[in-house]
Enzyme design. Structure first.
Site, short mmCIF file in Angstrom:
data_model
loop_
_atom_site.label_atom_id
_atom_site.label_comp_id
_atom_site.label_asym_id
_atom_site.label_seq_id
_atom_site.Cartn_x
_atom_site.Cartn_y
_atom_site.Cartn_z
N CYS A 67 41.38 38.06 35.60
CA CYS A 67 42.17 39.02 34.90
C CYS A 67 41.56 40.40 34.81
CB CYS A 67 42.32 38.51 33.50
SG CYS A 67 41.03 37.30 33.17
N ASN A 77 36.39 38.44 32.16
CA ASN A 77 37.06 38.58 33.44
C ASN A 77 36.15 37.98 34.48
OD1 ASN A 77 38.08 39.36 35.91
ND2 ASN A 77 37.77 41.54 35.59
N LYS A 117 32.83 25.04 57.28
CA LYS A 117 31.79 25.46 56.35
C LYS A 117 32.38 26.27 55.21
CE LYS A 117 30.79 29.06 59.68
NZ LYS A 117 29.89 30.01 60.26
#
Lengths: 457, 1459
Positions: B22, B243, B942
């Protein structure tokens, strides 16, 4: 980097003796060769081509690292007789080597030879008698590759193994068919000593079916392994076949081999000074060529009814298949004329000779009809192409037909045969057939694999 | 609040898979003065961050937004009568407010709890709301929102009351199940909800009240992967908003749980037990962090101190820091594992507020301070409009830095001040030195194992290896490279070997565990180029009580690595104060009983005083051996349950352990350290190098490999990784999982303890990586390759069927081999009509005539070319694939290596253009030539790792395509440096949609547990296609451990993605594409039934044009001219487009046959019909979850295009003003909400002869300013810019300068005016910045010219071309992985070498009169001309004295080739 092509002794030297023509490559040469191995994710050499499943990439790596001991351990994990295959195997592995896509296959067979010879020289090849006897006994009929392979496999599982061989020595075609200049017979003796030390009994000079009955063996032993090869060679029943000087190839080769090892004191068939014609373009024919040259033949000609194969891998046998292509052996290079598309019509006798002896063969050129894939299907004669090839000695090298129904072993054991005369095992009665007699004439390596995979525990 | 029904485990979905990320922000008056303006500003910030949030299916329902503020006491006094009464007598009457969602009917529990805590229930208040203002989904689950006012009866201190409120909240949370408490404090209050930022003030009228005042507001805009409406998951939490993503969460929680029994604090006394668990079950990472943070603060630590402990900066040897600060971190590293991961955290104790950034600095946090003391910090700059003349400073939080606003003393405490203060409050340095337990000789040198190297010794070793199931491959392919080179070995072409659980060969228990990795929601990190943040240091003997600070907390054995040689283990066994007890892993009898006994013995030993438990299988005491992993799991569990785990070390002494994955699994399940005794013994006399070197190399390879595995998950320290169980299992049954491997997902069940007990065999040759007869089974076999090759060459469908039959009937190595069509006897050629499949409603589906089924031509359009780059493939092979697929009307994929522009627009053009982390060759022209732009987040071979094209493969041609110089090593970073989080992906998708609005956007993920929720997040980011790759796919070179052990088979991931998308009502927005060892028509139909719309192919495509799976692609020796750049090998290429076309047609024909037999008309009809599948008779796997069919399966994919492209800034402001004659010069205003400005303009003018355009902007530019900017465009910005300026710059010019011309008031070179990751992947053009730029400046620049006046950490990372001029300080790790180009740095303090990563570069002076000097001078002059830079002017004025301080940074010529 290429393969090393210089692997034979000089022609002028080798054509006068029966010592092995091929030299053993040096450790450095092989280090380079095996260093080319890419250890492919899908190793066609190992997983597709080799009937024994030799761990080719792993042993290549060991050789490249100079670790011959490990290479031997890896090699012997699957292969019980690398000294034979490394000399006479056509190396299916190399045909499917990924580098072989452009004809530069890693020299796997030569590397195998040095591995096993190093192992013998270093004393690494030692008998591996079973840790425990399993109390069961087996009779192996025939001491050719398949029989030997079955014998060693079963012995190591703890079986009491007795091998019956009708001839004086073991080895079968290895000893009596393949010329000494490809496989020196001391190599077989060396292995015999190991096998005996592992506890395998060899009874030679006794022909099962004649001298003793196979049926008796079946009663006497817990199991019987039939490994009698394909004794019947294909004959050429054309007019004049009764003439003197016409022999099956194996008679000629066997005589030379017995003479060299002292089994006989004279050569039964001597090509010295003779014009030799070999009918049949395969490996056996090639062996006749080399043997005749060494005996001092005046000339050697090899003819083949099939067309001349292409110089390179034919499109009909794409990689990784065994390529259909012209093969030129060391013997061919020693001086011989090779011809193709020739159908033999009749043998011509030498009227002057006191006994009716062969003087030539009338042949006719043929034309082949090809399949869409490019393989020859049928032939027809080309008009007005008849000719006579002069010959004092003719060797028939046209392959083998299989096991004759009349073979007493077949009847004594009550074995079933396939339409193509291959013998069928009878597991219920513990009778197992391995090698050429079970599958038709094929390569030594397939016979070894067949013997090894015998389903007995 | 109980929303369990939403979150129940259903199908493959699990709640713990959820992620969110966010935008975060805060605003405060430094004066401490509360005002309503702050609240309004907070809401403005939210609105300005809206593009970082997301919405689900209902565009009016956001993922959540909220504000955390100081309690406006007067406001509440006015609203709540009992409060007003109390306050009228005592204006400072102390009270607390609990903001409560739900809880109806539980009021009594709440009130009783308050009263039992000696507090008073003052009043309940229903918070006024306006439900009409919010979305329908949000409204449908809207809880009752109330505030409870709590008075203190027996008031101690203010902080005691605050602590009491904390206790009250914890007790209510434990007692009441139907409520959620947003906040419960006497200081702060949280207003949040399932809202869009714009709905905030309408929904909560309180917030518009002028009396609603606060000195600060901490705000958060959420973006979650799901769309399940959930009010309580909105941030902020009680003390922080975050965040990013805590990657190490599982490890942190496990470690915390292990400590709980030891916790004690005088501030809580006996009440502490009532608070436990500290973190309650099933919460998000941010909520968990909030829980531990508030506990630490409540127990007496200052807020900044607690945060420094939780999210420490990296303090490894490569950081230059003071002794005291280093000691602070070292001391605390024994108390708390880092809560690691990308994190920008804004936090508060209700009095001051602060913010911090994780050690990697993977989230932006920009701040601005005004002359009048307004402080704004947010994920973006420009979130409040502030007049230029008010601005005092622009700054940013740097990686690992922290900042604190003391609102009482009106000061900003910056990083150095704060850290030194806390580092010196206690004598940490002395505590460490005095208490550290010295073990003489430990970790000082490598002592190789002593073992007899005579024949019998070797024989004995060989027998030992056989006993432990070692193969030749273990020795040759794994151990030897590690011992000889110190690196883990690399392979190629993915993995086609049998899953461990399906192989007839027995595997180690380790093989059943697959590593998890980060994708999209969190970034992996680069353990090589950014090694300085990594640490594998670890301790034995930790104190469990983290609430106290004593010298004894430093009484530890410090281990620099978790791999122990025999000698080191011997020393550790003999530490006087740390008694060690060795327990044997051999047993007689039953395994279960043996494990129980082992656990009991271990606990007894610890109770008897053992500090170290050594689990050993060294001396074979019997024939049966407990797998070391089970032993560790059992012992770890018993010690954790008993509360003694933190203080005890568990050391594994095992002969089983050899490859890096084994170490990782053991550590992941709780081992402290490992002595792989048999590996060490086997190294002796094994290689050409001496035994010391071999052992040291092996240790080094294992350590590097471990860092790589940790970094895949984005975890930097082993301490956070240990016990984190970051694995998923394939083929292990529910009993063994719950008993020993709790918390790990095993989606299809399988083997149990008794199976493991009985499985013991050894196959010497192996065959795992390279096929061997009788070894591990593979999908490819020589016979299948031959049949397949020949079938497509000779148009032989019968032979093709032989190939596919062989796979469908015999292979049995994949999960799908364990499935069969429901109601059908065999898997191929069913007797049509004999047994009719039925759907889930029992209706028979009649077989159809082939003619009624979709045509071959239309089926092949579902078949897509997998991504294989030019560079990995030869141009011949690459073009053949493009020709073939364009011819069929489907799409081939460029891969990540760029493409020859000559192919654009021709039938050799790759319709899919890949955008990968290296951004090689990504130009506006490249993007414009695509029908599909594919963002590669991970690759099957990978996942979570970067790549490296070694210098020897970069020839003239490849270099040209990738915009590099020939012979330059080209590195692809593990993460996309513009995707650290899900909202970043949305931004990149937006960038790409702007650049080429016609192309669809596909996002490539790798299957793993939880990939479904990521797919949902990607759908919300407006991708059009989500690709689920199997772990086994991927043709590229990859470390062998990654190829085998990371990710899941696609069957599981695809089903999970399909189910999760349906569950979220998002299925109609994206197509699902699948890849990973797809071979046969049966594979395709099964994939469709599990949810796939499209199918991609890699290896099989290559085999059709000649590949023979020699798997040496990484060695540039491809024998068929496919994976090579060598001309002599390339000419061997014999593949033809028609071979590949035949393959796809054959495959389509097979698909038709299957569909006809099943009574389905098309692949679309088969899509999602999991009910037509069932587990094969006798299969021991449980496919119940995989085959779960949800309603809504038949949704048709429409489109996921974000509708607002027309409203895009370029479309609105710039494109209409283009001229056809003469240069256009435009003046425009810009704000941070205007993102990707220039991308659409550039796409618009590509190929058109448009006269030059110059745009002069004023304001704050949003993210991706000038992305892909094309030649002939100039952007001049007066103001500031956010992240990703000039991303993939394609020839344009960008200048940025601050508005204030008055250098006395505002010095540009001391202020941050441009964000992170500038000029990422730029190929040409110029950027001039008159000010400081953020982290990773010029990353992967391959041709642009860049000038800035100072930059952050990791500058010029992975640069391969172009020029960078830095006129001021650079952060740490400058020039890491820089393999091309040149940088000039004005190194005033002569410390550039200390700040640079010297692995690949050398530093030189700029010689007088040299060409470099000329270049530098002209760039400085251009900088002055374009930006009026005062600094550059000054430097030029004093050039003779300045030049010597300029340093040239240039890559060394021979760069290492290890990946």
């Amino acid at each position: 980097m290429q393969r090393i092509h210089d692997i034979y002794r000089p022609t002028e030297e080798r054509k006068h003796d029966f010592k092995e023509v091929e030299r053993i490559l040096s450790a450095d040469e092989l280090k380079e060769q095996t260093g080319r191995c890419m250890n492919c994710g899908q190793p066609f050499c190992h997983a597709y081509a080799c009937p024994l499943g030799n761990l080719v990439p792993d042993q290549n790596r060991a050789v490249a690292q100079g670790d011959w001991k490990r290479a031997y351990e890896l090699l012997s994990a699957n292969s019980d007789f690398p000294e034979f295959t490394s000399r006479i195997c056509p190396a299916l592995c190399e045909a499917s080597c990924v580098h072989g896509l452009d004809e530069e296959a890693v020299m796997i067979r030569q590397s195998e030879k040095r591995i096993i010879e190093t192992a013998f020289a270093q004393g690494w090849v030692v008998p591996h008698p079973p840790k425990e006897e399993n109390g069961k006994s087996v009779a192996v009929i025939g001491a050719g590759p398949a029989g030997l392979s079955a014998a060693v496999t079963l012995r190591r599982k703890g079986w009491a193994v007795t091998v019956y061989e009708k001839r004086a020595e073991i080895g079968g075609l290895l000893r009596y068919g393949i010329p000494c200049f490809k496989l020196d017979k001391s190599i077989i003796d060396r292995r015999r000593a190991i096998l005996e030390a592992e506890g395998i009994d060899f009874i030679t000079g006794i022909e099962v079916g004649k001298d003793i009955s196979a049926e008796w063996l079946a009663r006497r032993f817990d199991s019987v392994v039939v490994a009698i090869g394909t004794p019947a060679a294909r004959d050429l029943k054309i007019p004049g076949r009764e003439l003197g000087g016409i022999h099956l190839a194996l008679e000629f080769l066997e005589g030379q081999n017995k003479f060299l090892t002292g089994e006989t004191s004279s050569l039964p068939i001597d090509a010295k000074g003779k014009n030799v014609l070999v009918i049949g373009g395969g490996d056996t024919g090639s062996d006749c060529v080399g043997t005749a040259i060494r005996q001092g033949a005046a000339s050697v000609t090899q003819i083949e009814i099939m067309p001349k194969p292409p110089d390179e891998r034919d499109a009909s046998t794409p990689w990784p298949l065994w390529p259909y292509m012209l093969r030129t052996s060391s013997s061919h290079k020693e001086g011989c004329e090779r011809r193709w598309n020739l159908n033999s019509l009749r043998f011509i006798g030498n009227a002057a000779s006191p006994v009716a002896a062969v003087a030539g063969v009338e042949v006719e050129t043929v034309e082949w009809e090809f399949s869409p894939e490019g393989r020859p299907l049928k032939f027809k004669a080309v008009p007005d192409t008849k000719e006579i090839i002069k010959a004092d000695l003719v060797f028939l090298a046209m392959g083998f037909t299989g096991v004759p129904k009349e073979n007493p072993i077949v009847s004594q054991l009550g074995l079933q045969q396939t339409p193509r005369t291959a013998l069928m095992s009878d597991p219920a009665r513990n009778i197992h057939c391995v090698g050429d007699c079970a599958s038709g004439a094929s390569l030594v390596v397939r016979a070894l694999a067949s013997g090894k995979s015998i389903p007995l525990e | 609040m109980n929303q369990q029904s939403k979150f129940e485990h259903q199908g493959l979905y699990r709640r713990e898979f959820e992620h969110d990320a966010c935008g975060v922000g805060m605003v405060a008056n430094l004066s401490g003065e509360a005002s309503h303006e702050i609240v309004v500003n907070g809401m403005t910030i939210l609105k300005r961050l809206m593009h970082r949030g997301a919405t689900g299916n209902d565009p009016e329902t956001g993922d959540g937004a909220g504000l955390l503020m100081r309690i406006p006491k007067k406001f509440f006094a006015a609203k709540v009568t009992p409060l007003r009464d109390r306050m009228s007598g005592n204006a400072s009457f102390p009270f607390g407010v609990a903001m409560i969602f739900g809880g109806e009917g539980e009021e009594k529990i709440v009130e009783d709890t308050v009263r039992n805590n000696n507090c008073e229930v003052l009043a309940w208040r229903d918070v006024p709301t306006n439900p009409d203002a919010i979305g329908k989904d949000a409204r449908s689950v809207m809880p009752r929102i109330r505030q409870l006012f709590i008075g203190a009866l027996d008031l101690g201190s203010e902080s005691a009351f605050e602590r009491r409120l904390y206790i009250i909240r914890r007790e209510i949370e434990k007692a009441a199940k139907n409520l959620y408490i947003c906040s419960c404090s006497s200081r702060t209050i949280v207003y949040k909800g399932l809202l869009l930022a714009t709905q905030m003030e309408k929904f909560y009228p309180d917030l518009s009240d002028p009396d609603f005042i606060s000195p600060f507001a901490l705000v958060h805009q959420r973006y979650s992967t799901n769309t399940f409406p959930s009010w309580e998951l909105a941030h902020p939490f009680r003390a922080l908003a975050h965040n990013g993503e805590i990657n190490a969460l599982k490890g942190n929680l496990n470690a915390l749980a292990a400590r709980e029994p030891s916790l004690a604090s005088p501030l809580f006394g006996d009440e502490l037990k009532r608070l436990l668990p500290i973190v309650h079950q099933g919460q998000s990472d941010s909520a968990s962090l909030d829980n531990i943070f508030e506990m630490l603060v409540a127990a007496g630590r200052d807020a900044p101190h607690a945060m420094m402990m939780l999210i420490p900066q990296a303090w490894g040897a490569k950081y230059h820091m003071g002794h005291d600060v280093r000691a602070f971190y070292e001391y605390h590293s024994a108390l708390m594992e880092p809560w690691d991961g990308p994190a920008a955290v804004a936090f508060t104790d209700g009095i001051g507020i602060g913010a911090t950034l994780d050690r990697n600095g993977l989230r932006p946090a920009r701040w601005t301070l005004t002359n009048d003391g307004l402080f704004v910090l947010a994920s973006e700059t420009g979130v409040l409009d502030i007049a230029p003349e008010r601005i005092a400073r622009h700054g940013r939080i740097k990686p690992g830095s922290i900042l604190w606003l003391d609102l009482e003393k009106h000061r900003i405490l910056e990083d150095a001040e704060l850290k030194n203060f806390y580092a010196r409050r206690r004598p940490y340095r002395r505590w460490i030195n005095e208490n550290h337990i010295p073990v003489t000789g430990l970790f000082t040198e490598i002592v190789p194992s002593k073992c007899p190297h005579d024949e019998s010794g070797k024989e004995a070793l060989l027998r030992e290896r056989q006993r432990f199931g070692w193969t030749l491959e273990d020795m040759e392919l794994l151990l030897r490279p590690m011992a000889e080179t110190g690196h883990e070995p690399v392979g190629a072409m993915g993995n086609d070997a049998a899953l461990a659980c399906l192989s007839k060969r027995s595997h180690t228990l380790f093989d059943h565990f697959h590593q998890l990795f980060a994708q999209v929601t969190n970034p992996p990190i680069d353990p090589i180029r950014e090694e300085l943040v990594m640490s594998i240091m670890t301790y034995i003997g930790n104190q469990g009580n983290i609430l106290a600070e004593t010298p004894e907390h430093a009484r530890l054995v410090k281990m620099t690595r978790p791999v122990l040689t025999d000698d080191e283990l011997k020393r550790i066994r003999n530490i006087p104060d740390f008694p060690a007890k060795t327990l044997s892993m051999y047993f007689d009898g039953k395994l279960k009983a043996a494990l129980d006994a082992l656990a009991t013995d271990a606990l007894k030993a610890v109770k008897d005083g053992a500090k170290i438990i050594v689990l050993s299988d060294r001396s074979a005491l019997s024939a049966k051996r407990i797998p070391s992993l089970l032993a560790v799991a059992a012992v770890n569990k018993v010690l954790t349950d008993a509360g003694v785990r933190p203080s005890v070390g568990i050391i594994v002494e095992s002969g089983e352990v050899r490859e890096i994955h084994h170490f990782a699994v053991l550590l992941g399940f709780g081992a402290t350290a490992i002595n792989p005794w048999l590996a060490f013994a086997s190294l002796y006399d094994f290689t050409k190098c001496d035994s010391v070197t071999a052992a040291a190399n092996y240790v080094s390879a294992v350590c590097k490999g471990l860092m790589k595995i940790m970094s895949k998950m984005g975890i930097s320290t082993l301490r956070s990784y240990r016990s984190a169980r970051i694995f998923e299992a394939v083929g292990l049954g529910p009993k063994i999982m719950s008993e020993y491997f709790g918390g790990v997902v095993s989606p299809v069940g399988g083997l149990e303890l008794e199976d493991i007990e009985n499985a013991q065999d050894t196959f010497l040759p192996g065959g795992e990586y390279r096929a061997r007869k009788g070894g591990v089974e593979h999908l490819w076999t020589p016979n299948r390759i031959v049949d397949f090759r020949e079938s497509v060459r000779h148009d032989d469908f019968a032979r093709f069927k032989r190939y596919t039959d062989s796979i469908d009937l015999e292979s049995g190595v994949t999960l799908r081999s364990q499935l069969e069509f429901n109601g059908r006897a065999g898997s191929t050629n069913p007797p049509v009509g004999s047994r009719v499949p039925r759907d889930s409603d029992g209706r028979a589906a009649s077989p159809l005539a082939a003619a009624d089924v979709q045509s071959v031509d239309s089926i092949v359009k579902h078949f897509i070319g997998g991504a294989m780059s030019l560079g990995s493939l030869s141009p011949e092979a690459h073009e053949t694939i493009a020709l073939a697929l364009n011819g069929l009307g489907t799409m081939s994929n460029s891969g990540e290596g760029g493409e020859n522009p000559e192919r654009f627009g021709t039938d050799k053009n790759s319709a899919i253009k890949q955008v990968a982390s290296g951004r090689f060759g990504v130009t506006i022209e490249y993007l414009h030539s695509a029908k599909d732009l594919q963002i590669k987040l991970a690759q099957g071979a990978k996942p979570g790792e970067g790549g490296q094209l070694p210098a020897h493969k970069v020839d003239e041609f490849v270099a040209r395509l990738r915009h590099a110089k020939p012979g330059t090593t080209l590195i692809s970073p593990p993460p996309h440096h513009d995707i650290y989080s899900i909202e970043d992906l949305a931004q990149l998708i937006y960038d790409l949609k702007c650049a080429n609005p016609k192309a669809r956007i596909s996002v490539k993920l790798v299957s793993e547990a939880g990939v479904g929720t990521i797919a949902a997040g990607v759908a919300k980011a407006h991708a059009d296609v989500v690709i689920i790759s199997g772990y086994d796919g991927g043709t590229g070179a990859a470390p062998l451990t990654s190829m085998k052990h990371a990710g899941l088979p696609w069957e599981v991931g695809l089903a999970e993605a399909h189910q999760t998308l349906i569950k979220n009502n998002l299925r109609h927005r994206v197509k699902l594409q699948v890849d990973g060892q797809l071979r046969t028509g049966r594979d395709i139909v099964i994939a469709a039934m599990l949810g796939a719309d499209e199918f991609a192919f890699g290896t099989s495509m290559l085999v059709s044009i000649g590949c023979i799976q020699c798997r040496n692609c990484n060695l540039n020796c491809c024998p068929v001219g496919i994976a090579t750049q060598k001309p002599e090998l390339r000419h061997k290429f014999a593949g033809k487009p028609e071979h590949l076309q035949r393959y796809f047609r054959f495959l389509a024909e097979e698909v038709r046959e299957h569909l006809a037999a099943l009574g389905l008309k098309s692949l679309a009809e088969a899509r999602g019909r999991a009910d037509l599948l069932k587990a094969k008779e006798g299969s021991r796997f449980d496919f119940g979850d995989v085959l779960q069919r949800l309603s809504g399966e038949d949704v048709i994919v429409t489109s996921n295009a974000k509708g607002d492209l027309d409203a895009n800034y370029d479309a609105r402001e710039l494109i209409p003003s283009l001229k056809t004659d003469g240069e256009a010069i435009l003046d425009r205003m810009i704000s941070n909400c205007d993102r990707s400005v220039g991308a659409m303009l550039s796409g618009h003018i590509v190929g058109m002869r448009v006269p030059p355009v110059t745009v002069n902007f004023t304001g704050v530019a949003g993210q991706s300013f000038g992305a892909f900017l094309a030649k002939s465009i100039t952007f001049n910005l007066v103001g500031e810019a956010n992240d990703y300026v000039g991303k993939s710059l394609s020839g344009g010019i960008i200048t940025i300068r601050p508005p204030s011309p008055d250098v006395r008031l505002f010095k540009p070179d001391e202020n941050t005016i441009a964000g992170n990751v500038i000029a990422y992947g730029a190929t040409s053009g110029k950027i001039f910045i008159n000010g400081l730029a953020g982290e990773r400046f010029g990353i992967r620049n391959s041709g642009a010219t860049l000038v800035a006046e100072g930059i952050g950490d990791h500058g010029c990372e992975y640069m391969t071309g172009g020029v960078a001029v830095i006129l001021g300080p650079v952060g740490v790790n400058f020039a890491a992985g820089m393999t091309g180009g040149i940088a000039y740095v004005y190194d005033e303090t002569a410390t550039l070498d200390l700040n640079s990563n010297l692995d690949s570069v050398d530093l030189f002076p700029v010689e007088e009169g040299s060409a470099e000097e000329k270049e530098l001078l002209s760039l400085l002059e251009e900088h002055v001309n374009r930006t009026c830079s005062p600094k550059a002017k000054a430097l030029l004025a004093d050039w003779p004295n300045v030049r010597p301080k300029f340093t040239k940074v240039e890559p060394t010529k021979a760069v290492g080739t290890s990946a």
